[in-house]
Design a protein around this motif. Sequence first.
Motif, PDB file in Angstrom:
ATOM      1  N   VAL A  13      79.268   9.749 -11.154  1.00  0.00           N
ATOM      2  CA  VAL A  13      77.739   9.084 -10.964  1.00  0.00           C
ATOM      3  C   VAL A  13      77.362   9.487  -9.346  1.00  0.00           C
ATOM      4  O   VAL A  13      76.322   9.842  -9.167  1.00  0.00           O
ATOM      5  N   SER A  14      78.334   9.781  -8.665  1.00  0.00           N
ATOM      6  CA  SER A  14      77.959  10.146  -7.130  1.00  0.00           C
ATOM      7  C   SER A  14      77.578  11.369  -7.129  1.00  0.00           C
ATOM      8  O   SER A  14      76.897  11.882  -6.125  1.00  0.00           O
ATOM      9  N   THR A  17      72.893  15.115 -10.619  1.00  0.00           N
ATOM     10  CA  THR A  17      72.710  15.638 -12.098  1.00  0.00           C
ATOM     11  C   THR A  17      72.862  17.104 -12.297  1.00  0.00           C
ATOM     12  O   THR A  17      71.861  17.776 -11.406  1.00  0.00           O
ATOM     13  N   ALA A  60      76.626   6.307 -18.293  1.00  0.00           N
ATOM     14  CA  ALA A  60      76.298   6.449 -16.601  1.00  0.00           C
ATOM     15  C   ALA A  60      75.906   7.712 -16.405  1.00  0.00           C
ATOM     16  O   ALA A  60      74.916   7.754 -15.391  1.00  0.00           O
ATOM     17  N   VAL A  61      76.118   8.723 -17.099  1.00  0.00           N
ATOM     18  CA  VAL A  61      75.547  10.183 -16.725  1.00  0.00           C
ATOM     19  C   VAL A  61      74.215  10.095 -17.125  1.00  0.00           C
ATOM     20  O   VAL A  61      73.457  10.642 -16.582  1.00  0.00           O
ATOM     21  N   ARG A  64      72.173   7.998 -14.504  1.00  0.00           N
ATOM     22  CA  ARG A  64      72.229   9.151 -13.299  1.00  0.00           C
ATOM     23  C   ARG A  64      71.111  10.207 -13.531  1.00  0.00           C
ATOM     24  O   ARG A  64      70.134  10.571 -12.634  1.00  0.00           O
ATOM     25  N   VAL A  67      67.933   8.587 -13.130  1.00  0.00           N
ATOM     26  CA  VAL A  67      67.459   8.228 -11.933  1.00  0.00           C
ATOM     27  C   VAL A  67      67.069   9.589 -10.739  1.00  0.00           C
ATOM     28  O   VAL A  67      66.011   9.492 -10.256  1.00  0.00           O
ATOM     29  N   ASP A  68      67.901  10.400 -11.310  1.00  0.00           N
ATOM     30  CA  ASP A  68      67.586  11.650 -10.600  1.00  0.00           C
ATOM     31  C   ASP A  68      66.073  12.342 -10.738  1.00  0.00           C
ATOM     32  O   ASP A  68      65.592  12.986 -10.233  1.00  0.00           O
ATOM     33  N   LYS A  75      66.138   4.121  -4.825  1.00  0.00           N
ATOM     34  CA  LYS A  75      66.942   4.330  -6.022  1.00  0.00           C
ATOM     35  C   LYS A  75      68.127   3.709  -5.809  1.00  0.00           C
ATOM     36  O   LYS A  75      68.800   3.432  -4.984  1.00  0.00           O
ATOM     37  N   VAL A  78      75.250   4.315  -6.618  1.00  0.00           N
ATOM     38  CA  VAL A  78      76.371   4.535  -7.469  1.00  0.00           C
ATOM     39  C   VAL A  78      76.922   3.310  -8.218  1.00  0.00           C
ATOM     40  O   VAL A  78      77.142   3.138  -9.189  1.00  0.00           O
ATOM     41  N   ILE A  81      74.416   1.871 -10.657  1.00  0.00           N
ATOM     42  CA  ILE A  81      74.388   2.797 -11.931  1.00  0.00           C
ATOM     43  C   ILE A  81      75.732   2.287 -12.750  1.00  0.00           C
ATOM     44  O   ILE A  81      75.671   2.260 -14.008  1.00  0.00           O
TER      45      ILE A  81
END
Length: 256
Positions: A13-14, A17, A60-61, A64, A67-68, A75, A78, A81
């Motif tokens: 998540v950090s 994407t 989670a992906v 993310r 969010v991106d 936002k 991590v 999320i």
Amino acid sequence: MRFTSSSTLGALVSQPTTEATAILVAQLSVGLTIEQAAAAPKLFQLSRQYGEDEIRKLLAVILRAFVDSVRVPDKPTVADILDLADTLLLTYSHDSLRDIVLALKQARTTGTIFYQALDPATIYGLLKTYFEKKAQYLEQQHLDQKARSTAAENSALTQLQQAAPQLAAGIGRQLPPDHPNLDHLRQRLTLIKQKAKRGLLTDEQAQQLRDETQAAARRDPRPDWQPSPEAQKLINARHRAEDRRLAEKYRPNSAA
């Protein structure tokens, strides 16, 4: 998508994407409808098949990637999320992964205004709104289907009610198959039908002639015609004697 066991949620998540991940999420949402999302495997089923950790990573992906895709300065972190993914896995266990994807897609494509900030509460609200609309939509679909089914049943019942008198009349006009004048009676009924169709007979006249034909076809039992027990014994004895005579007459010649 299946992640290797060495990958950790935090590491996944950090990272921003990637294009490949964005394409994968986009492919999941292309042409996606509420019906398809409702019919897709549920999160608890996917967890049983692939394991909770794998589905949590996938959530989670997806989060993310969402969010991106939203261009706001503020936002979720991590940690936010990760917490979101875990909560969604538990809260919406009997909904599908495609439901989550479709909810986020609709939030992004229907002009939702985020006012320069996107926090977990906003995402929860988006998902809640989606599932409320989904429930209303599916309920309306169920009611529409039920109404169509009821209408079809009523139509079939009406047709049956309309046809019932004709069916009953047709059954009542059936002639005994062993009647000695069966062919003549059938021809008479056919002639009556043709004359009525051409307007040569009124409905009352045609029905009267049919009734007369049915009366002529009726053969009531006549018990007074039956032989007495003594006479029946003589008849049976005569039949047996005739059977023996015929058997002797047509017995194969063993000498031949």
